[in-house]
Design a protein around this motif. Structure first.
Motif, mmCIF file in Angstrom:
data_model
loop_
_atom_site.group_PDB
_atom_site.id
_atom_site.type_symbol
_atom_site.label_atom_id
_atom_site.label_comp_id
_atom_site.label_asym_id
_atom_site.label_seq_id
_atom_site.Cartn_x
_atom_site.Cartn_y
_atom_site.Cartn_z
ATOM 1 N N ALA A 22 0.810 -1.224 0.000
ATOM 2 C CA ALA A 22 0.000 0.000 0.000
ATOM 3 C C ALA A 22 0.843 1.275 0.000
ATOM 4 O O ALA A 22 0.297 2.371 0.099
ATOM 5 N N SER A 23 2.161 1.153 -0.115
ATOM 6 C CA SER A 23 3.006 2.344 0.029
ATOM 7 C C SER A 23 3.169 3.132 -1.270
ATOM 8 O O SER A 23 3.712 4.238 -1.247
ATOM 9 N N GLN A 24 2.726 2.578 -2.382
ATOM 10 C CA GLN A 24 2.921 3.273 -3.670
ATOM 11 C C GLN A 24 2.093 2.575 -4.748
ATOM 12 O O GLN A 24 1.418 1.581 -4.477
ATOM 13 N N ARG A 28 -1.512 1.889 -3.494
ATOM 14 C CA ARG A 28 -1.960 3.185 -2.946
ATOM 15 C C ARG A 28 -3.255 3.620 -3.623
ATOM 16 O O ARG A 28 -4.194 4.060 -2.960
ATOM 17 N N LEU A 46 -3.087 -0.967 6.299
ATOM 18 C CA LEU A 46 -2.205 -0.851 5.134
ATOM 19 C C LEU A 46 -0.844 -1.443 5.469
ATOM 20 O O LEU A 46 -0.256 -1.112 6.507
ATOM 21 N N GLU A 53 5.945 6.321 3.360
ATOM 22 C CA GLU A 53 5.008 6.291 2.224
ATOM 23 C C GLU A 53 3.664 5.671 2.626
ATOM 24 O O GLU A 53 2.623 6.058 2.105
ATOM 25 N N LEU A 54 3.706 4.741 3.572
ATOM 26 C CA LEU A 54 2.433 4.198 4.089
ATOM 27 C C LEU A 54 1.640 5.309 4.770
ATOM 28 O O LEU A 54 0.407 5.384 4.642
ATOM 29 N N THR A 57 -0.169 7.294 2.207
ATOM 30 C CA THR A 57 -1.393 6.595 1.746
ATOM 31 C C THR A 57 -2.481 6.701 2.819
ATOM 32 O O THR A 57 -3.647 6.983 2.510
ATOM 33 N N CYS A 61 -6.485 8.258 2.816
ATOM 34 C CA CYS A 61 -7.640 7.358 3.001
ATOM 35 C C CYS A 61 -8.480 7.707 4.246
ATOM 36 O O CYS A 61 -9.665 7.380 4.305
#
Ligand SMILES: NC(=O)c1ccc[n+]([C@@H]2O[C@H](COP(=O)([O-])OP(=O)(O)OC[C@H]3O[C@@H](n4cnc5c(N)ncnc54)[C@H](OP(=O)(O)O)[C@@H]3O)[C@@H](O)[C@H]2O)c1
Length: 268
Positions: A22-24, A28, A46, A53-54, A57, A61
């Motif tokens: 889910a980091s990119q 994502r 996630l 980066e998580l 995201t 969200c």
């Protein structure tokens, strides 16, 4: 409930949603699209390695309706107990019956060694590492998830992010194609056995992510380089948001057979 008589998958109630990778990239984008649809008291978990980066995201969200938790985890190494703990900790005392739908996206993926020609593959340790992340640990995570949600199996939805490479050989990608094929077939067999669980194999099409750059940087296969260079130069690569929207539409409509391979380019 996960399914109604019309086959729709209802995400408008409290929903639990786990998403790996889910980091990119596509992960994502799917996280963002799905978060827009979740009802009050929903919870997202996630997973990936890159915590910063998580967090990005998660911030995209999070809403009044959706609480988002993220966990930095190397899914190639995580044990069954660690996976179980990550899932249980995210629930933070909430019961599995609190959610109308419980959803897991197995999106994590890597390409493997693109610098070795298929007829020269002999580093089995490296291949085993590849299968750990892309096949074995995906199965292990899915099993931990199903165990936790066993009593509400009819509310469970599983999405495997697959690829055209799972069903069509692509020269220069033996690690990737064989891994995707094995992973997809596991979910198909599961779908045969567990009719109450909704299982989708979604193939996102060629998408502009880090994976594409990795192919161009690493491959020793001229055909593969040509295919991806053409994708890039002709602007035919999809944006992550485009395929994420389609994935979520297919999921919500629920018009897929158990374990069906549905591609971005398939008619809706
Ligand atoms: N891009 C395409 O054209 C395309 C086409 C068909 C199918 N797919 C599939 O779509 C999925 C997503 O691909 P993408 O293009 O978005 O790739 P990507 O940008 O490279 O993303 C891969 C994700 O997996 C995570 N990941 C990798 N190794 C990990 C590990 N050891 N532990 C935990 N997480 C790990 C990465 O996060 P960290 O690095 O932070 O851990 C990242 O979030 C993959 O399954 C891929 O096979 C992609």
């Amino acid at each position: 409930m996960a399914s109604s008589s019309s086959n729709n998958i209802d995400l408008s109630g409290p929903t639990y949603c786990v998403l790996s990778g889910a980091s990119q990239g596509i992960g994502r984008a799917i996280a963002v699209e799905i978060s827009k649809l979740l009802g009050p008291n929903s919870l997202m978990l996630l997973l990936a390695r890159n915590k910063a980066e998580l967090a990005v995201t998660a911030s995209l969200c999070e809403s009044d309706k959706v609480k988002v938790i993220f966990n930095s985890i190397d899914l190639s190494k995580a044990s069954n107990d660690e996976m179980k703990a990550v899932l249980n900790n995210s629930l933070a005392g909430r019961k599995v019956t609190d959610f109308n739908t419980s959803l897991i996206f197995h999106n994590v993926g890597s390409l493997g060694n693109l610098a070795v020609e298929t007829f020269r593959m002999e580093n089995m340790e490296e291949l085993r590492d590849y299968y750990d992340l892309n096949v074995f640990k995906v199965i292990a995570m899915n099993t931990q998830f199903l165990k936790i949600f066993e009593e509400v199996e009819d509310r469970v939805v599983v999405v495997n992010i697959t690829s055209l490479c799972a069903i069509k050989p692509m020269s220069g990608m033996a690690y990737y194609c064989s891994g995707k094929a094995a992973r997809e077939m596991y979910f198909k067999v599961l779908a045969e056995e567990k009719k109450r669980i909704r299982i989708l194999n979604y193939s996102p099409g060629p998408v502009e992510t880090a994976m594409i750059d990795y192919v161009l940087a690493e491959t020793v296969n001229e055909n593969l380089r040509d295919v991806f260079t053409t994708f890039k130069n002709q602007g035919t690569l999809l944006k992550p948001e485009m395929t994420a929207k389609k994935c979520v539409r297919v999921l919500q409509a629920g018009k897929f057979a158990p374990g069906e391979h549905v591609d971005y380019f398939d008619d809706e």
